[in-house]
Motif scaffolding. Structure first.
Motif, PDB file in Angstrom:
ATOM      1  N   THR A  44     -14.953   6.314   2.745  1.00  0.00           N
ATOM      2  CA  THR A  44     -15.345   6.647   1.374  1.00  0.00           C
ATOM      3  C   THR A  44     -15.463   5.350   0.591  1.00  0.00           C
ATOM      4  O   THR A  44     -14.506   4.576   0.500  1.00  0.00           O
ATOM      5  CB  THR A  44     -14.302   7.557   0.698  1.00  0.00           C
ATOM      6  N   ARG A  45     -16.622   5.081   0.021  1.00  0.00           N
ATOM      7  CA  ARG A  45     -16.846   3.827  -0.700  1.00  0.00           C
ATOM      8  C   ARG A  45     -16.242   3.909  -2.103  1.00  0.00           C
ATOM      9  O   ARG A  45     -16.398   4.909  -2.811  1.00  0.00           O
ATOM     10  CB  ARG A  45     -18.338   3.530  -0.780  1.00  0.00           C
ATOM     11  N   LEU A  62       0.835  -1.195   0.000  1.00  0.00           N
ATOM     12  CA  LEU A  62       0.000   0.000   0.000  1.00  0.00           C
ATOM     13  C   LEU A  62       0.873   1.249   0.000  1.00  0.00           C
ATOM     14  O   LEU A  62       1.804   1.368   0.788  1.00  0.00           O
ATOM     15  CB  LEU A  62      -0.887  -0.016   1.254  1.00  0.00           C
ATOM     16  N   GLN A  63       0.557   2.173  -0.900  1.00  0.00           N
ATOM     17  CA  GLN A  63       1.214   3.477  -0.958  1.00  0.00           C
ATOM     18  C   GLN A  63       0.134   4.550  -0.807  1.00  0.00           C
ATOM     19  O   GLN A  63      -0.856   4.536  -1.535  1.00  0.00           O
ATOM     20  CB  GLN A  63       1.962   3.657  -2.277  1.00  0.00           C
ATOM     21  N   VAL A  64       0.345   5.487   0.143  1.00  0.00           N
ATOM     22  CA  VAL A  64      -0.708   6.455   0.462  1.00  0.00           C
ATOM     23  C   VAL A  64      -0.119   7.860   0.567  1.00  0.00           C
ATOM     24  O   VAL A  64       0.937   8.063   1.172  1.00  0.00           O
ATOM     25  CB  VAL A  64      -1.397   6.097   1.796  1.00  0.00           C
ATOM     26  N   VAL A  73      -4.849   9.760  -1.782  1.00  0.00           N
ATOM     27  CA  VAL A  73      -4.500   8.980  -2.970  1.00  0.00           C
ATOM     28  C   VAL A  73      -3.905   7.658  -2.501  1.00  0.00           C
ATOM     29  O   VAL A  73      -2.935   7.636  -1.727  1.00  0.00           O
ATOM     30  CB  VAL A  73      -3.492   9.729  -3.859  1.00  0.00           C
ATOM     31  N   VAL A  74      -4.490   6.560  -2.956  1.00  0.00           N
ATOM     32  CA  VAL A  74      -4.089   5.228  -2.510  1.00  0.00           C
ATOM     33  C   VAL A  74      -3.725   4.378  -3.712  1.00  0.00           C
ATOM     34  O   VAL A  74      -4.473   4.327  -4.701  1.00  0.00           O
ATOM     35  CB  VAL A  74      -5.226   4.533  -1.721  1.00  0.00           C
ATOM     36  N   TRP A  93      -6.808   4.645  -6.150  1.00  0.00           N
ATOM     37  CA  TRP A  93      -7.991   5.433  -5.850  1.00  0.00           C
ATOM     38  C   TRP A  93      -7.577   6.839  -5.435  1.00  0.00           C
ATOM     39  O   TRP A  93      -6.585   7.028  -4.726  1.00  0.00           O
ATOM     40  CB  TRP A  93      -8.798   4.817  -4.701  1.00  0.00           C
ATOM     41  N   THR A  94      -8.356   7.794  -5.872  1.00  0.00           N
ATOM     42  CA  THR A  94      -8.215   9.164  -5.402  1.00  0.00           C
ATOM     43  C   THR A  94      -9.560   9.584  -4.838  1.00  0.00           C
ATOM     44  O   THR A  94     -10.548   9.643  -5.568  1.00  0.00           O
ATOM     45  CB  THR A  94      -7.801  10.121  -6.539  1.00  0.00           C
TER      46      THR A  94
END
Length: 215
Positions: free
Chosen positions: A60-61, A3-5, A28-29, A74-75
């Motif tokens: 946030t879905r 995982l990068q966040v 931002v994931v 995902w952003t």
């Protein structure tokens, strides 16, 4: 899982990460599914926890499936406009990816400077710790005024251990709220043990009941 966040344009591990109450923060994931099975993802959660208590969380879905050996990005824009009433100070935060059963399948941790209000849930938590500390000190000191302190040194010391633990826990909150030291597990355990040991030593050095009667 890999995982990068980034949060508000800052890496989650960055010391300069700031969460401003009353704003919308962009998260931002990027995630790599290193398993051999497809992974259904329901939501991205941003949360802040101190002493095992969660003071804010925002979901946030995203509702997607990350293929086996695949990746996804995902952003999401997280509305933290009510953060002012939830927390303030240096707090540990976590960004978690949750599956359709709302279980965390991957997460990344960091520390954020939360610019909220001291009159928040976290501030009230600190006030509660302060009141608890005062009550425990009163319980520990009351026998001294009545000349009824235990005769043995270790019993006198033990009476002050709960008050010492409260001092340590309040110290964790104070350092966090004043943005000096974030409340990590190491900080929490160290401050609590040191404060408890110091108060035990102080209580053990006080005169016992038999000594007080001779005086």
């Amino acid at each position: 899982m890999d995982l990068q966040v980034t949060v508000a344009g800052q890496s989650l591990g960055s010391r300069g990460l700031t969460l401003d109450a009353g704003s919308v923060v962009r998260v931002v994931v990027g995630m790599r599914n290193l398993t051999r099975s497809d992974l259904p993802v329901d939501s991205v959660r941003l949360s802040g926890t101190v002493l095992g208590l969660t003071f804010f969380d925002y979901d946030t879905r995203v509702r997607t499936i990350v293929p086996a050996r695949g990746s996804a990005n995902w952003t999401v824009d997280v509305d933290i406009r009510d953060l002012d009433g939830r927390a303030t100070g240096l707090l540990p935060i976590e960004v978690a990816i949750r599956d359709t059963d709302l279980h965390t399948v991957a997460s990344a941790d960091g520390t954020a400077n939360v610019r909220g209000s001291l009159f928040s849930i976290y501030g009230l938590f600190g006030l509660g710790l302060l009141i608890l500390m005062g009550l425990l000190w009163a319980v520990a000191l009351l026998p001294l005024g009545r000349h009824a302190a235990p005769a043995t040194w270790w019993q006198r010391g033990l009476r002050f251990v709960p008050a010492g633990c409260a001092v340590g826990l309040f110290g964790v909150f104070a350092l966090s709220a004043t943005r000096l030291v974030p409340p990590t597990t190491v900080t929490e355990v160290t401050l609590t043990l040191v404060a408890a040991a110091a108060c035990f030593a102080a209580g053990a050095l006080l005169p016992g009941m038999s000594a007080a009667r001779r005086v």
